[in-house]
Design an enzyme around this catalytic site. Structure first.
Site, PDB file in Angstrom:
ATOM      1  N   TYR A  20      11.384  -8.822  28.542  1.00  0.00           N
ATOM      2  CA  TYR A  20      10.053  -8.250  28.344  1.00  0.00           C
ATOM      3  C   TYR A  20       9.014  -9.370  28.326  1.00  0.00           C
ATOM      4  O   TYR A  20       7.927  -9.226  28.880  1.00  0.00           O
ATOM      5  CB  TYR A  20      10.002  -7.454  27.030  1.00  0.00           C
ATOM      6  CG  TYR A  20      10.927  -6.265  27.032  1.00  0.00           C
ATOM      7  CD1 TYR A  20      10.575  -5.082  27.664  1.00  0.00           C
ATOM      8  CD2 TYR A  20      12.167  -6.329  26.398  1.00  0.00           C
ATOM      9  CE1 TYR A  20      11.427  -3.984  27.670  1.00  0.00           C
ATOM     10  CE2 TYR A  20      13.031  -5.240  26.399  1.00  0.00           C
ATOM     11  CZ  TYR A  20      12.656  -4.070  27.041  1.00  0.00           C
ATOM     12  OH  TYR A  20      13.500  -2.998  27.053  1.00  0.00           O
ATOM     13  N   ASN A  76       8.409   4.530  31.680  1.00  0.00           N
ATOM     14  CA  ASN A  76       8.648   4.558  33.120  1.00  0.00           C
ATOM     15  C   ASN A  76       9.235   5.913  33.503  1.00  0.00           C
ATOM     16  O   ASN A  76      10.334   6.251  33.099  1.00  0.00           O
ATOM     17  CB  ASN A  76       9.616   3.429  33.509  1.00  0.00           C
ATOM     18  CG  ASN A  76      10.114   3.542  34.939  1.00  0.00           C
ATOM     19  OD1 ASN A  76       9.496   4.176  35.778  1.00  0.00           O
ATOM     20  ND2 ASN A  76      11.245   2.912  35.205  1.00  0.00           N
ATOM     21  N   CYS A 124      13.760  -0.140  35.415  1.00  0.00           N
ATOM     22  CA  CYS A 124      13.559  -0.556  34.026  1.00  0.00           C
ATOM     23  C   CYS A 124      14.878  -0.969  33.374  1.00  0.00           C
ATOM     24  O   CYS A 124      14.881  -1.690  32.378  1.00  0.00           O
ATOM     25  CB  CYS A 124      12.870   0.542  33.221  1.00  0.00           C
ATOM     26  SG  CYS A 124      13.649   2.148  33.307  1.00  0.00           S
ATOM     27  N   HIS A 125      16.009  -0.563  33.963  1.00  0.00           N
ATOM     28  CA  HIS A 125      17.311  -0.974  33.424  1.00  0.00           C
ATOM     29  C   HIS A 125      17.542  -2.479  33.602  1.00  0.00           C
ATOM     30  O   HIS A 125      18.405  -3.047  32.944  1.00  0.00           O
ATOM     31  CB  HIS A 125      18.457  -0.175  34.080  1.00  0.00           C
ATOM     32  CG  HIS A 125      18.558  -0.359  35.564  1.00  0.00           C
ATOM     33  ND1 HIS A 125      17.756   0.347  36.446  1.00  0.00           N
ATOM     34  CD2 HIS A 125      19.354  -1.153  36.311  1.00  0.00           C
ATOM     35  CE1 HIS A 125      18.069  -0.017  37.689  1.00  0.00           C
ATOM     36  NE2 HIS A 125      19.037  -0.928  37.627  1.00  0.00           N
ATOM     37  N   GLU A 147      25.302  -2.793  40.003  1.00  0.00           N
ATOM     38  CA  GLU A 147      24.551  -3.719  40.845  1.00  0.00           C
ATOM     39  C   GLU A 147      25.270  -5.052  40.998  1.00  0.00           C
ATOM     40  O   GLU A 147      25.311  -5.618  42.088  1.00  0.00           O
ATOM     41  CB  GLU A 147      23.136  -3.910  40.297  1.00  0.00           C
ATOM     42  CG  GLU A 147      22.300  -2.656  40.427  1.00  0.00           C
ATOM     43  CD  GLU A 147      20.868  -2.826  39.981  1.00  0.00           C
ATOM     44  OE1 GLU A 147      20.424  -3.967  39.696  1.00  0.00           O
ATOM     45  OE2 GLU A 147      20.156  -1.801  39.926  1.00  0.00           O
TER      46      GLU A 147
END
Length: 185
Positions: free
Chosen positions: A99, A122, A130-131, A157
């Protein structure tokens, strides 16, 4: 004006896809708080072109065949929220940011909490990633879909980034590794 919606099964649970005629408005989690993303009237429409395209692209993402999305977005929020969401879109696939890093990137280094709040609002989870935002300590922090879903998306991912033979070896090693607190019978 009403918005179209469609349900989609995914590896992270049922997702409610919401669209206007301009683009995707929201991806809501199965247990999402109705106050997190405020929407006008929803009308079921399993054939809405934006929803069908979103479902196709998410399916490819979950199958490890898509790293970026091209579906049109109709994101609704304040100017600051939209700036944060644009910054989220710039986080590369399989990478994370804190953040604080996002706040600095936006030129507001003291706005870490505001960035976190905007991140939490979001409306288009997964596509606006946002993950990929974690705490400054490297730990997973709040996520509308739950921390298990966040971990699962990040893992998907990372595995998609590996060559296919390496991904298979990693998956086999993970399956053979006992979970924390597990004891042999």
């Amino acid at each position: 004006m009403s918005l179209a919606h469609k349900m989609m099964a995914s590896p992270v649970g049922k997702l409610k896809l919401v669209a206007s005629d301009r683009g995707l408005v929201a991806i809501l989690w199965e247990k999402d708080s109705p106050r997190r993303v405020r929407l006008s009237e929803l009308v079921a429409n399993d054939q809405h072109p934006v929803l069908l395209e979103t479902e196709r692209q998410l399916g490819e993402y979950f199958a490890g065949k898509r790293k970026t999305f091209s579906v049109a977005l109709d994101m609704r929020g304040t100017r600051f929220q939209k700036d944060v969401w644009e910054a989220l879109l710039a986080i590369p696939f399989a990478e994370t940011r804190s953040y604080g890093q996002l706040a600095k990137q936006l030129g507001k280094p003291r706005a870490t909490r505001a960035v976190g709040a905007a991140n939490g609002k979001n409306p288009v989870s997964i596509i606006v990633p946002c993950h990929r935002v974690i705490g400054s300590s490297g730990k997973l922090t709040g996520f509308a879909g739950g921390l298990d879903a966040k971990a699962q998306l990040l893992s998907l991912e990372k595995q998609s980034e590996q060559p296919s033979s390496q991904a298979a070896v990693t998956a086999a090693k993970s399956a053979a590794r006992p979970t924390a607190g597990a004891f042999p019978a």
